[in-house]
Design a protein around this motif. Structure first.
Motif, PDB file in Angstrom:
ATOM      1  N   ALA A 163       0.740  -1.013  -0.094  1.00 20.84           N
ATOM      2  CA  ALA A 163       0.047   0.142   0.012  1.00 20.84           C
ATOM      3  C   ALA A 163       0.849   1.251   0.185  1.00 20.84           C
ATOM      4  O   ALA A 163       0.483   2.325  -0.885  1.00 20.84           O
ATOM      5  CB  ALA A 163      -0.816   0.101   1.150  1.00 20.84           C
ATOM      6  N   ALA A 164       2.055   1.173   0.874  1.00 22.91           N
ATOM      7  CA  ALA A 164       2.935   2.357   0.628  1.00 22.91           C
ATOM      8  C   ALA A 164       3.533   2.634  -0.372  1.00 22.91           C
ATOM      9  O   ALA A 164       3.815   3.566  -1.062  1.00 22.91           O
ATOM     10  CB  ALA A 164       3.678   2.126   2.029  1.00 22.91           C
ATOM     11  N   ARG A 165       3.963   1.618  -1.105  1.00 23.96           N
ATOM     12  CA  ARG A 165       4.385   1.600  -2.521  1.00 23.96           C
ATOM     13  C   ARG A 165       3.379   2.102  -3.339  1.00 23.96           C
ATOM     14  O   ARG A 165       4.192   3.321  -4.314  1.00 23.96           O
ATOM     15  CB  ARG A 165       4.835   0.061  -2.965  1.00 23.96           C
ATOM     16  N   GLU A 166       2.368   1.878  -3.515  1.00 22.44           N
ATOM     17  CA  GLU A 166       1.317   2.663  -4.406  1.00 22.44           C
ATOM     18  C   GLU A 166       1.352   3.853  -4.171  1.00 22.44           C
ATOM     19  O   GLU A 166       1.361   4.724  -5.093  1.00 22.44           O
ATOM     20  CB  GLU A 166       0.212   1.950  -4.279  1.00 22.44           C
ATOM     21  N   GLN A 167       1.302   4.261  -2.829  1.00 21.99           N
ATOM     22  CA  GLN A 167       1.250   5.645  -2.395  1.00 21.99           C
ATOM     23  C   GLN A 167       2.327   6.665  -2.731  1.00 21.99           C
ATOM     24  O   GLN A 167       2.301   7.557  -3.348  1.00 21.99           O
ATOM     25  CB  GLN A 167       0.709   6.045  -1.076  1.00 21.99           C
ATOM     26  N   ALA A 168       3.441   5.867  -2.637  1.00 16.33           N
ATOM     27  CA  ALA A 168       4.890   6.641  -2.870  1.00 16.33           C
ATOM     28  C   ALA A 168       5.032   6.826  -4.479  1.00 16.33           C
ATOM     29  O   ALA A 168       5.482   7.863  -4.980  1.00 16.33           O
ATOM     30  CB  ALA A 168       6.197   5.800  -2.202  1.00 16.33           C
ATOM     31  N   VAL A 169       4.525   5.661  -5.370  1.00 14.78           N
ATOM     32  CA  VAL A 169       4.554   5.687  -6.776  1.00 14.78           C
ATOM     33  C   VAL A 169       3.752   6.874  -7.323  1.00 14.78           C
ATOM     34  O   VAL A 169       4.072   7.934  -8.227  1.00 14.78           O
ATOM     35  CB  VAL A 169       4.243   4.430  -7.588  1.00 14.78           C
ATOM     36  N   ALA A 170       2.435   7.026  -6.717  1.00 18.39           N
ATOM     37  CA  ALA A 170       1.411   8.207  -6.907  1.00 18.39           C
ATOM     38  C   ALA A 170       2.111   9.468  -6.716  1.00 18.39           C
ATOM     39  O   ALA A 170       1.846  10.457  -7.475  1.00 18.39           O
ATOM     40  CB  ALA A 170       0.145   7.627  -6.306  1.00 18.39           C
ATOM     41  N   ASN A 171       2.744   9.819  -5.603  1.00 23.41           N
ATOM     42  CA  ASN A 171       3.133  10.779  -4.976  1.00 23.41           C
ATOM     43  C   ASN A 171       4.458  11.150  -6.233  1.00 23.41           C
ATOM     44  O   ASN A 171       4.444  12.564  -6.247  1.00 23.41           O
ATOM     45  CB  ASN A 171       3.621  10.699  -3.572  1.00 23.41           C
ATOM     46  N   ALA A 172       5.254  10.201  -6.540  1.00 24.57           N
ATOM     47  CA  ALA A 172       6.230  10.710  -7.365  1.00 24.57           C
ATOM     48  C   ALA A 172       5.767  11.088  -8.843  1.00 24.57           C
ATOM     49  O   ALA A 172       6.271  11.974  -9.457  1.00 24.57           O
ATOM     50  CB  ALA A 172       7.078   9.315  -7.534  1.00 24.57           C
ATOM     51  N   ARG A 173       4.660  10.392  -9.258  1.00 22.01           N
ATOM     52  CA  ARG A 173       4.178  10.772 -10.352  1.00 22.01           C
ATOM     53  C   ARG A 173       3.405  12.118 -10.292  1.00 22.01           C
ATOM     54  O   ARG A 173       3.634  12.970 -11.110  1.00 22.01           O
ATOM     55  CB  ARG A 173       2.951   9.650 -10.836  1.00 22.01           C
ATOM     56  N   ASN A 174       2.769  12.435  -9.208  1.00 19.70           N
ATOM     57  CA  ASN A 174       2.313  13.767  -8.867  1.00 19.70           C
ATOM     58  C   ASN A 174       3.467  14.933  -9.146  1.00 19.70           C
ATOM     59  O   ASN A 174       3.260  15.879  -9.525  1.00 19.70           O
ATOM     60  CB  ASN A 174       1.229  13.966  -7.743  1.00 19.70           C
ATOM     61  N   LEU A 175       4.494  14.557  -8.277  1.00 22.21           N
ATOM     62  CA  LEU A 175       5.492  15.599  -8.206  1.00 22.21           C
ATOM     63  C   LEU A 175       6.037  15.875  -9.537  1.00 22.21           C
ATOM     64  O   LEU A 175       6.531  16.922  -9.941  1.00 22.21           O
ATOM     65  CB  LEU A 175       6.568  14.938  -7.096  1.00 22.21           C
TER      66      LEU A 175
END
Length: 110
Positions: free
Chosen positions: A79-91
């Motif tokens: 779950a944290a991986r999915e969130q971190a990847v989404a945050n990296a994409r948004n950034l």
């Protein structure tokens, strides 16, 4: 002292954790306690690999009650991986948007 690229330090730390972490319950508790510290670095495939390998090794030798805890941590990791990847994409999108809307260079008048 030469400075390292920003992405190398989390990778090195994850590798060291995977090498030092045995199959003990104490190590599992330390991984759980430190989760907020490394959760934001889970956008990196190498970091995820080291932590996944460590948890797989722990699960192989764990008692039945501890396996449930390891599976919970694996779920948390995913779950944290999915969130971190989404945050990296948004950034990344935000940086691209900023570059697209940058003011034009000033025109020199002769």
């Amino acid at each position: 002292v030469p400075r390292e690229a920003p992405g190398l330090l989390p990778r090195k730390l994850a590798m060291v954790v995977s090498l030092l972490c045995g199959t003990s319950e104490r190590c599992l508790r330390k991984l759980e306690a430190g989760f907020p510290l490394y959760a934001k670095e889970l956008h990196d495939d190498v970091v995820v690999h080291y932590f996944s390998t460590t948890l797989t090794r722990m699960k192989k030798f764990a008692k039945e009650g501890v396996k449930v805890t390891i599976e919970d941590l694996e779920t948390k990791l995913a779950a944290a991986r999915e969130q971190a990847v989404a945050n990296a994409r948004n950034l990344a999108m935000t940086a691209a948007e900023v570059a697209a809307f940058a003011p034009p260079a000033p025109v020199r008048v002769p």
